[in-house]
Write an enzyme that holds these catalytic residues in place. Structure first.
Site, PDB file in Angstrom:
ATOM      1  N   ASP A   1      39.479  45.654   6.703  1.00  0.00           N
ATOM      2  CA  ASP A   1      38.708  45.674   5.445  1.00  0.00           C
ATOM      3  C   ASP A   1      38.998  46.906   4.582  1.00  0.00           C
ATOM      4  OD1 ASP A   1      37.592  43.433   6.515  1.00  0.00           O
ATOM      5  OD2 ASP A   1      35.633  44.321   6.943  1.00  0.00           O
TER       6      ASP A   1
ATOM      7  N   GLU B   1       1.727  68.008   3.138  1.00  0.00           N
ATOM      8  CA  GLU B   1       0.292  68.306   2.980  1.00  0.00           C
ATOM      9  C   GLU B   1       0.105  69.536   2.103  1.00  0.00           C
ATOM     10  OE1 GLU B   1       2.205  68.096   5.653  1.00  0.00           O
ATOM     11  OE2 GLU B   1       1.020  68.154   7.476  1.00  0.00           O
TER      12      GLU B   1
ATOM     13  N   THR C   1      38.030  46.831  12.209  1.00  0.00           N
ATOM     14  CA  THR C   1      37.367  46.649  10.911  1.00  0.00           C
ATOM     15  C   THR C   1      37.980  47.584   9.868  1.00  0.00           C
ATOM     16  OG1 THR C   1      35.334  46.017  12.016  1.00  0.00           O
ATOM     17  CG2 THR C   1      35.110  46.764   9.744  1.00  0.00           C
TER      18      THR C   1
ATOM     19  N   GLU D   1      28.382  49.218  11.838  1.00  0.00           N
ATOM     20  CA  GLU D   1      28.607  48.070  10.944  1.00  0.00           C
ATOM     21  C   GLU D   1      29.622  47.083  11.515  1.00  0.00           C
ATOM     22  OE1 GLU D   1      29.061  48.709   6.826  1.00  0.00           O
ATOM     23  OE2 GLU D   1      27.371  50.088   6.692  1.00  0.00           O
TER      24      GLU D   1
ATOM     25  N   GLY E   1      33.230  46.100  14.095  1.00  0.00           N
ATOM     26  CA  GLY E   1      33.152  44.663  14.247  1.00  0.00           C
ATOM     27  C   GLY E   1      32.465  44.190  15.503  1.00  0.00           C
TER      28      GLY E   1
ATOM     29  N   HIS F   1       5.836  71.635   3.374  1.00  0.00           N
ATOM     30  CA  HIS F   1       5.415  70.404   4.032  1.00  0.00           C
ATOM     31  C   HIS F   1       4.610  69.569   3.037  1.00  0.00           C
ATOM     32  CE1 HIS F   1       5.868  72.021   8.413  1.00  0.00           C
ATOM     33  NE2 HIS F   1       6.982  72.065   7.707  1.00  0.00           N
TER      34      HIS F   1
ATOM     35  N   CYS G   1       0.093  73.998   8.243  1.00  0.00           N
ATOM     36  CA  CYS G   1      -0.630  73.177   7.274  1.00  0.00           C
ATOM     37  C   CYS G   1      -2.131  73.177   7.557  1.00  0.00           C
ATOM     38  CB  CYS G   1      -0.081  71.753   7.287  1.00  0.00           C
ATOM     39  SG  CYS G   1       1.542  71.665   6.505  1.00  0.00           S
TER      40      CYS G   1
HETATM   41  C1  AOF Z   1       8.097  68.862   7.949  1.00  0.00           C
HETATM   42  N1  AOF Z   1       7.555  68.396   6.802  1.00  0.00           N
HETATM   43  O1  AOF Z   1       5.819  67.654   5.614  1.00  0.00           O
HETATM   44  C2  AOF Z   1       5.482  68.163   7.880  1.00  0.00           C
HETATM   45  C3  AOF Z   1       6.073  68.626   9.105  1.00  0.00           C
HETATM   46  O2  AOF Z   1      10.528  73.771  10.631  1.00  0.00           O
HETATM   47  P1  AOF Z   1       9.260  73.671   9.870  1.00  0.00           P
HETATM   48  O3  AOF Z   1       8.460  74.902   9.828  1.00  0.00           O
HETATM   49  O4  AOF Z   1       9.466  73.074   8.502  1.00  0.00           O
HETATM   50  O5  AOF Z   1       8.329  72.674  10.686  1.00  0.00           O
HETATM   51  C4  AOF Z   1       8.783  71.412  11.049  1.00  0.00           C
HETATM   52  C5  AOF Z   1       7.706  70.741  11.889  1.00  0.00           C
HETATM   53  O6  AOF Z   1       6.475  70.664  11.176  1.00  0.00           O
HETATM   54  C6  AOF Z   1       8.048  69.300  12.229  1.00  0.00           C
HETATM   55  O7  AOF Z   1       8.791  69.226  13.389  1.00  0.00           O
HETATM   56  C7  AOF Z   1       6.672  68.674  12.415  1.00  0.00           C
HETATM   57  O8  AOF Z   1       6.246  68.904  13.726  1.00  0.00           O
HETATM   58  C8  AOF Z   1       5.768  69.453  11.473  1.00  0.00           C
HETATM   59  N2  AOF Z   1       5.350  68.729  10.247  1.00  0.00           N
HETATM   60  N3  AOF Z   1       7.382  68.965   9.074  1.00  0.00           N
HETATM   61  O9  AOF Z   1       9.299  69.175   7.967  1.00  0.00           O
HETATM   62  C9  AOF Z   1       6.276  68.059   6.714  1.00  0.00           C
HETATM   63  N4  AOF Z   1       4.191  67.822   7.809  1.00  0.00           N
HETATM   64 ZN    ZN Z   2       3.013  71.417   8.221  1.00  0.00          ZN
END
Ligand code: AOF
Ligand code: ZN
Length: 392
Positions: free
Chosen positions: A203, A54, A199, A305, A307, A52, A86
């Site tokens: 196109d 953070e 379309t 996109e 038509g 993630h 996190c």
């Molecule tokens: C993310 N990326 O930077 C943050 C998230 O499936 P996981 O364990 O990767 O968790 C996904 C959940 O974590 C996501 O639905 C959201 O609630 C939280 N934050 N997720 O993929 C990130 N900060």
């Molecule tokens: Zn997280």
């Protein structure tokens, strides 16, 4: 919030965007660790299942994170998912204060992250100044998480006088290089790109994401968007560029039971997926059913996109969330030009029956309507259902 916090949140929103196309169905997230108005480390969520934002930023900051502030676009998670929570990484790193822009839209986790941080004695603040932008940025994730449906964007390009083409039907390269880049950026952001069979026949588009140059340029997404043709009778010829490239990037023909089996079979042999969907009263593919089917495949954003008939049907069905219009600084003129009032004439950008009275034509509030430049062209971006207007 002081001005440096605003700057770091702006930066975090920009960083988050870099994950677009690689993290879905997870959210895009950016983070900046800073102290005394200076950034120490930054990161974004780079790939599905990966660290993630953070956690990655704290990792980069190392011991310098002790006593520093963390700026992040989404409420930090408190759950054990594919990675450790996190909030634990934040507590372990000794962060003093966390500023985040958007509550986690997942009702199962929302509020838990902020709560756990407070319980650990960490100062937490949700930045109201950046909530709207963060809500729009993660609208595909939020809508899909809450409803299982993708965000639906309609896109078209037109002249200053609202024409799609000149009277003779000349429409290729209506916009400048800048407008083209913007159009490809929209494609790069989408999980699926959709056109009508009209379309596709007229196109012969490829509907691929071409890496653009210069400002607003888009890197090709990690996973190419699904290319969808609305084609109730499966008429798409196997000699089109779409079908010819079906083995490089996926193509789905959305048909109905009216499609002759041998047509569907020919397309399948060429590497195209043919999906049979319910028909609406007009015999055409039910767009609501298509949008639901795409959501069921974890597609969180769909770009239509054209038509005009398809966009008209989308509008009439109340399925449009957002509109992106490229306006080229040209005047085409001519009573018979596409888009001109009155029959006969080729289609308007949005066809169908349309709104009967002005009161039925939704007026988009200023905050949901943005005007910007894309090279020589103007880009109008309007949220018909603005995710930022949803209750916090
Ligand atoms: C993310 N990326 O930077 C943050 C998230 O499936 P996981 O364990 O990767 O968790 C996904 C959940 O974590 C996501 O639905 C959201 O609630 C939280 N934050 N997720 O993929 C990130 N900060
Ligand atoms: Zn997280």
């Amino acid at each position: 919030m002081d001005s440096s916090e605003g700057r770091f949140l702006d930066r975090a929103l920009d960083l988050a965007e870099r994950g677009r196309g690689a993290v879905e169905p997870n959210p895009v997230v950016g983070a900046v660790v800073a102290r005394d108005g200076a950034a120490i480390a930054e990161a974004w969520h780079e790939s599905f299942g990966g660290p993630h934002a953070e956690a990655a930023a704290l990792d980069r900051a190392g011991p310098a994170a002790r006593g520093a502030d963390l700026h992040v676009t989404l409420e930090p998670c408190a759950h054990h998912g594919k990675t450790a929570p996190c909030v634990e990484a934040i507590r372990g790193a000794g962060i003093r204060r966390v500023v985040y822009a958007l509550d986690d839209p997942d009702p199962r986790t929302r509020g838990r992250g902020a709560g756990a941080l407070r319980a650990a004695g960490i100062e937490v603040s949700r930045a109201e100044t950046h909530r709207a932008e963060a809500a729009r940025q993660n609208a595909p994730f939020s809508k899909w998480t809450r409803t299982g449906l993708p965000v639906v964007t309609a896109k078209w390009a037109m002249t200053l006088d609202g024409r799609l083409a000149t009277a003779s039907g000349d429409s290729l390269y209506l916009t400048s290089e800048g407008g083209l880049s913007r159009a490809h950026l929209e494609r790069a952001r989408a999980g699926a790109i959709c056109v009508g069979i009209g379309t596709a026949l007229r196109d012969d588009p490829r509907l691929t994401v071409r890496p653009a140059h210069g400002d607003g340029g888009s890197a090709p997404p990690a996973r190419p968007p699904l290319r969808v043709v609305l084609d109730s009778r499966a008429r798409l010829p196997v000699t089109t560029r779409l079908v010819e490239t079906a083995r490089e990037a996926p193509v789905l023909v959305a048909a109905t039971s009216a499609a002759p089996p041998e047509r569907a079979e020919a397309l399948r042999r060429a590497g195209v997926e043919v999906l049979t969907l319910p028909a609406g009263t007009d015999g055409r593919v039910d767009l609501g059913a298509l949008v639901s089917a795409l959501g069921a495949r974890a597609i969180q954003s769909v770009l239509f996109e054209g038509g005009g008939e398809v966009l008209g049907a989308l509008f009439s069905a109340g399925l449009m969330d957002r509109v992106v219009v490229l306006v080229a600084p040209r005047i085409a003129g001519g009573a018979g030009a596409p888009g001109a009032a009155g029959p006969p004439g080729p289609p308007m950008p949005v066809g169908g029956r349309g709104a009967a009275r002005l009161a039925d034509a939704p007026r988009i509030p200023g905050a949901s309507f943005r005007v910007s430049r894309s090279g020589d062209d103007a880009t109008l971006e309007a949220w018909i259902r603005d995710p930022a207007a949803e209750p916090a």
